[in-house]
Design a protein around this motif. Structure first.
Motif, short mmCIF file in Angstrom:
data_model
loop_
_atom_site.label_atom_id
_atom_site.label_comp_id
_atom_site.label_asym_id
_atom_site.label_seq_id
_atom_site.Cartn_x
_atom_site.Cartn_y
_atom_site.Cartn_z
N ALA A 1 9.81 6.60 4.89
CA ALA A 1 8.75 7.59 4.70
C ALA A 1 8.06 7.89 6.03
N MET A 2 7.89 6.86 6.85
CA MET A 2 7.26 7.03 8.15
C MET A 2 8.10 7.93 9.05
N ILE A 3 9.42 7.73 9.02
CA ILE A 3 10.32 8.56 9.82
C ILE A 3 10.27 10.00 9.34
N ALA A 4 10.32 10.18 8.02
CA ALA A 4 10.29 11.54 7.46
C ALA A 4 9.00 12.26 7.83
N ARG A 5 7.88 11.54 7.74
CA ARG A 5 6.59 12.14 8.07
C ARG A 5 6.51 12.48 9.55
N SER A 6 6.98 11.58 10.41
CA SER A 6 6.94 11.83 11.85
C SER A 6 7.83 13.01 12.22
N ALA B 1 0.83 -1.20 0.00
CA ALA B 1 0.00 0.00 0.00
C ALA B 1 0.87 1.26 0.00
N GLY B 2 1.73 1.38 0.99
CA GLY B 2 2.59 2.55 1.08
C GLY B 2 1.95 3.74 1.75
N SER B 3 0.66 3.62 2.06
CA SER B 3 -0.02 4.68 2.81
C SER B 3 -1.23 4.06 3.49
N VAL B 4 -1.67 4.69 4.56
CA VAL B 4 -2.83 4.19 5.30
C VAL B 4 -4.07 4.22 4.41
#
Length: 253
Positions: free
Chosen positions: A237-242, A213-216
């Motif tokens: 991507a999760m780290i960058a977003r957080s 998926a790559g996104s919720v």
């Protein structure tokens, strides 16, 4: 962490996973421990993770208490064997277009007489898959990726191959092959849509129906379509977003 029931539950629901692109074992362990059901080290499009010994990353996933998968770079027996010898609980094999290719992947993941995997007494000390061939053959999961028109056309036959435990969809490659935007592919909820054809083939054979998926948001669409193993996000991507959200919140105060 237990493997009991992986090959007996039907339909098989492996839940929500993390896609691993980082090569820092500390980062991988911390991200994998966030509540995911599994994590997959990407050796195909994982940047520096490709072409290196990823035993440390597999061990980091397992240290977080979740099963570790490896998406190998290609459907080659030496790559599949190396991933499993490094302690992976399962493999995800890209670009499988035919029954013959599916059989080759399944054989490479199993010891004789079920397959062609080479048995070596020197294994990762962090390996959870048993050193006893018969046990390892039962515990290992082999998922093949359907990402092309040819693979989609053959999906029912691929799903019936002995030793294939699931089909994993790469929606971006599949949408490219079909001449669609990824959003169009996900939005098609007709009974004969590409994604539902994959899910139906998996259900008919008691297999895992997996997808990236790559996104919720995309994960919700895929779950609604019937997929039972979904890579919701990737670690970098999760780290960058957080980090972005934390920085914005701190500056706002």
């Amino acid at each position: 962490m237990t493997r009991t029931g992986w090959n007996t539950d039907a339909p098989r629901d492996l839940g929500t996973g993390l896609w691993v692109g980082s090569t820092d074992a500390r980062v991988v362990r911390a991200a994998s421990a966030g509540g995911f059901d599994w994590a997959c080290v990407d050796e195909q499009h994982g940047g520096a993770a490709g072409g290196r010994d990823n035993t440390d990353l597999i061990a980091a996933v397992r240290a977080a208490g979740v099963p570790a998968f490896v998406r190998v770079a290609w459907n080659r027996p030496e790559l599949i064997g190396r991933a499993l010898d490094s302690g992976a609980d399962g493999i995800i094999v890209p670009m499988v277009d035919s029954v013959e290719q599916a059989r080759a992947a399944a054989a490479a993941a199993r010891f004789a007489p079920r397959g062609t995997r080479s048995f070596g007494p020197i294994r990762s000390t962090d390996a959870l898959t048993a050193a006893v061939p018969e046990r390892a053959n039962e515990d290992v999961l082999c998922l093949v990726m359907v990402e092309t028109v040819r693979g989609l056309d053959a999906v029912a036959d691929i799903a019936a191959v002995d030793g294939v435990d699931g089909i994993f969809v790469g929606p971006f490659d599949l949408s490219l092959a079909l001449g669609l935007d990824p959003a169009e592919l996900l939005a098609d909820d007709s009974e004969d849509s590409p994604l539902r054809r994959v899910v139906s083939a998996c259900r008919a054979n008691g297999l895992v129906a997996g997808a990236y998926a790559g996104s919720v948001e995309r994960a919700v669409h895929l779950r609604t379509a019937g997929f039972t193993m979904i890579a919701a996000v990737d670690d970098l991507a999760m780290i960058a977003r957080s980090a972005s959200e934390a920085a914005a919140a701190a500056k706002a105060r």
